[in-house]
Design a protein around this motif. Structure first.
Motif, mmCIF file in Angstrom:
data_model
loop_
_atom_site.group_PDB
_atom_site.id
_atom_site.type_symbol
_atom_site.label_atom_id
_atom_site.label_comp_id
_atom_site.label_asym_id
_atom_site.label_seq_id
_atom_site.Cartn_x
_atom_site.Cartn_y
_atom_site.Cartn_z
ATOM 1 N N ALA A 1 -45.952 -17.035 -40.813
ATOM 2 C CA ALA A 1 -48.047 -17.069 -40.027
ATOM 3 C C ALA A 1 -47.956 -15.880 -40.073
ATOM 4 O O ALA A 1 -47.616 -14.532 -39.685
ATOM 5 C CB ALA A 1 -47.264 -17.534 -38.456
ATOM 6 N N GLN A 2 -49.601 -16.280 -39.858
ATOM 7 C CA GLN A 2 -50.842 -14.673 -39.335
ATOM 8 C C GLN A 2 -51.505 -15.717 -37.957
ATOM 9 O O GLN A 2 -51.148 -15.994 -38.154
ATOM 10 C CB GLN A 2 -51.539 -15.336 -40.557
ATOM 11 N N PRO A 3 -51.433 -13.828 -37.015
ATOM 12 C CA PRO A 3 -52.417 -13.904 -35.979
ATOM 13 C C PRO A 3 -53.641 -15.475 -36.545
ATOM 14 O O PRO A 3 -54.030 -14.934 -37.393
ATOM 15 C CB PRO A 3 -52.353 -13.668 -35.548
ATOM 16 N N MET A 4 -54.146 -15.989 -35.752
ATOM 17 C CA MET A 4 -55.528 -17.312 -35.617
ATOM 18 C C MET A 4 -56.040 -15.993 -34.719
ATOM 19 O O MET A 4 -56.390 -15.965 -33.836
ATOM 20 C CB MET A 4 -55.137 -18.419 -35.335
ATOM 21 N N LEU A 5 -57.122 -15.638 -35.224
ATOM 22 C CA LEU A 5 -58.348 -14.283 -34.646
ATOM 23 C C LEU A 5 -59.515 -14.932 -34.029
ATOM 24 O O LEU A 5 -60.386 -14.734 -33.327
ATOM 25 C CB LEU A 5 -58.499 -12.724 -35.253
ATOM 26 N N GLN A 6 -60.322 -16.307 -34.894
ATOM 27 C CA GLN A 6 -61.264 -17.049 -34.880
ATOM 28 C C GLN A 6 -60.957 -18.067 -35.900
ATOM 29 O O GLN A 6 -59.955 -17.982 -36.823
ATOM 30 C CB GLN A 6 -62.561 -16.414 -35.294
ATOM 31 N N TRP A 7 -62.163 -18.944 -35.314
ATOM 32 C CA TRP A 7 -62.467 -20.661 -36.254
ATOM 33 C C TRP A 7 -63.401 -20.977 -36.964
ATOM 34 O O TRP A 7 -63.872 -20.501 -35.596
ATOM 35 C CB TRP A 7 -61.456 -21.693 -34.969
ATOM 36 N N ASP A 8 -63.477 -20.916 -37.391
ATOM 37 C CA ASP A 8 -64.659 -21.638 -38.066
ATOM 38 C C ASP A 8 -65.086 -22.985 -37.613
ATOM 39 O O ASP A 8 -64.412 -24.043 -39.143
ATOM 40 C CB ASP A 8 -64.898 -20.809 -39.329
ATOM 41 N N LEU A 9 -66.322 -23.449 -37.783
ATOM 42 C CA LEU A 9 -66.160 -25.236 -38.178
ATOM 43 C C LEU A 9 -67.221 -24.704 -38.804
ATOM 44 O O LEU A 9 -68.575 -24.599 -38.648
ATOM 45 C CB LEU A 9 -66.933 -25.094 -36.490
ATOM 46 N N VAL A 10 -66.830 -25.630 -39.691
ATOM 47 C CA VAL A 10 -67.622 -25.989 -40.542
ATOM 48 C C VAL A 10 -67.830 -27.258 -42.100
ATOM 49 O O VAL A 10 -67.380 -28.440 -41.404
ATOM 50 C CB VAL A 10 -67.076 -25.086 -42.188
ATOM 51 N N THR A 11 -68.942 -27.289 -42.267
ATOM 52 C CA THR A 11 -69.842 -29.070 -43.052
ATOM 53 C C THR A 11 -68.662 -29.163 -44.111
ATOM 54 O O THR A 11 -67.975 -28.148 -44.628
ATOM 55 C CB THR A 11 -70.796 -28.813 -43.143
ATOM 56 N N ALA A 12 -68.905 -30.345 -44.670
ATOM 57 C CA ALA A 12 -68.194 -30.505 -46.162
ATOM 58 C C ALA A 12 -68.998 -29.897 -47.055
ATOM 59 O O ALA A 12 -67.943 -29.079 -47.827
ATOM 60 C CB ALA A 12 -68.611 -31.695 -46.193
ATOM 61 N N GLU A 13 -69.160 -29.118 -46.879
ATOM 62 C CA GLU A 13 -70.343 -28.334 -48.091
ATOM 63 C C GLU A 13 -70.014 -26.574 -47.607
ATOM 64 O O GLU A 13 -70.343 -25.574 -48.202
ATOM 65 C CB GLU A 13 -71.532 -28.486 -48.627
ATOM 66 N N LYS A 14 -69.181 -26.680 -46.146
ATOM 67 C CA LYS A 14 -68.334 -24.925 -46.114
ATOM 68 C C LYS A 14 -69.530 -23.908 -45.335
ATOM 69 O O LYS A 14 -69.591 -23.106 -45.189
ATOM 70 C CB LYS A 14 -67.658 -23.907 -47.659
ATOM 71 N N GLU A 15 -70.769 -25.400 -44.602
ATOM 72 C CA GLU A 15 -71.646 -24.174 -44.491
ATOM 73 C C GLU A 15 -70.917 -23.687 -42.957
ATOM 74 O O GLU A 15 -70.426 -24.858 -41.856
ATOM 75 C CB GLU A 15 -72.934 -24.962 -44.506
ATOM 76 N N VAL A 16 -71.014 -22.478 -42.266
ATOM 77 C CA VAL A 16 -70.513 -22.922 -41.124
ATOM 78 C C VAL A 16 -71.414 -22.983 -39.724
ATOM 79 O O VAL A 16 -72.428 -22.443 -39.844
ATOM 80 C CB VAL A 16 -70.015 -21.101 -40.591
ATOM 81 N N LEU A 17 -70.867 -24.267 -38.851
ATOM 82 C CA LEU A 17 -71.092 -24.373 -38.069
ATOM 83 C C LEU A 17 -71.808 -22.956 -36.798
ATOM 84 O O LEU A 17 -72.985 -23.373 -36.225
ATOM 85 C CB LEU A 17 -71.720 -25.491 -37.463
ATOM 86 N N ARG B 1 -51.658 -19.164 -34.277
ATOM 87 C CA ARG B 1 -51.604 -19.260 -35.722
ATOM 88 C C ARG B 1 -51.706 -19.889 -36.534
ATOM 89 O O ARG B 1 -51.806 -21.166 -36.649
ATOM 90 C CB ARG B 1 -49.777 -18.884 -35.666
ATOM 91 N N THR B 2 -52.114 -19.335 -38.225
ATOM 92 C CA THR B 2 -51.618 -20.434 -39.301
ATOM 93 C C THR B 2 -50.797 -19.938 -39.900
ATOM 94 O O THR B 2 -49.857 -18.565 -40.436
ATOM 95 C CB THR B 2 -53.405 -20.067 -39.668
ATOM 96 N N SER B 3 -50.950 -20.706 -40.704
ATOM 97 C CA SER B 3 -48.911 -20.372 -41.900
ATOM 98 C C SER B 3 -49.915 -20.824 -43.083
ATOM 99 O O SER B 3 -50.454 -22.009 -43.326
ATOM 100 C CB SER B 3 -47.963 -20.980 -41.493
ATOM 101 N N PRO B 4 -49.898 -19.601 -44.212
ATOM 102 C CA PRO B 4 -50.202 -19.642 -45.366
ATOM 103 C C PRO B 4 -49.441 -20.975 -46.408
ATOM 104 O O PRO B 4 -48.545 -21.252 -46.019
ATOM 105 C CB PRO B 4 -50.313 -19.280 -46.075
ATOM 106 N N ARG B 5 -50.463 -21.779 -46.913
ATOM 107 C CA ARG B 5 -49.913 -22.973 -47.767
ATOM 108 C C ARG B 5 -48.155 -22.610 -47.924
ATOM 109 O O ARG B 5 -46.955 -23.187 -48.218
ATOM 110 C CB ARG B 5 -50.812 -23.786 -48.355
#
Length: 139
Positions: free
Chosen positions: A82-98, A116-120
């Motif tokens: 795992a890696q610490p999750m420092l921020q969370w981006d809310l994005v559209t289907a086109e990856k535009e950050v809202l 935390r996030t875990s790389p696949r």
């Protein structure tokens, strides 16, 4: 789209005798089957895919989820991946950050990242240890 081969695939017989049958071996099916088998239930998991899905489906977890990982005996392996999750981006289907939500270090003075996030790539190799119950899969 599945990629990694699942090692314990067995054909499903016409009749199955078990305490609990679970349909689907995604994140919920994996956790549920492990917890129930630890409690001594005879669990059968039926999954239509014979390989792992290549994209993360349970890529974020918090303290409550970590307690479940501890109960399953995989917390140490998850913590290493795992890696610490420092921020969370809310994005559209086109990856535009809202919007961007800062949740980790630097979000507030003295506050540690608790998500935390875990790389696949590394998370897919984490497996629960053997339990007293039995878990089988097939499809």
């Amino acid at each position: 789209m599945p990629t990694d081969s699942v090692s314990e695939v067995t054909p499903v017989p016409q009749r199955i005798s078990c305490d609990i049958a679970i349909v689907g071996y995604g994140p919920v099916g994996m956790v549920l089957s492990g917890l129930l088998a630890q409690r001594g239930f005879d669990v059968v998991v039926v999954e239509r895919h014979h390989t792992l899905y290549p994209l993360a489906r349970a890529g974020h977890y918090d303290g409550e989820t970590m307690r479940t990982f501890q109960e399953l005996g995989v917390a140490g392996a998850v913590e290493l991946a795992a890696q610490p999750m420092l921020q969370w981006d809310l994005v559209t289907a086109e990856k535009e950050v809202l919007a961007t939500i800062h949740i980790g270090e630097g979000a507030r003075a003295g506050r540690r990242a608790t998500s935390r996030t875990s790389p696949r790539s590394s998370a897919s190799s984490i497996r629960a240890p053997a339990t007293s119950g039995s878990v089988s899969s097939g499809g």
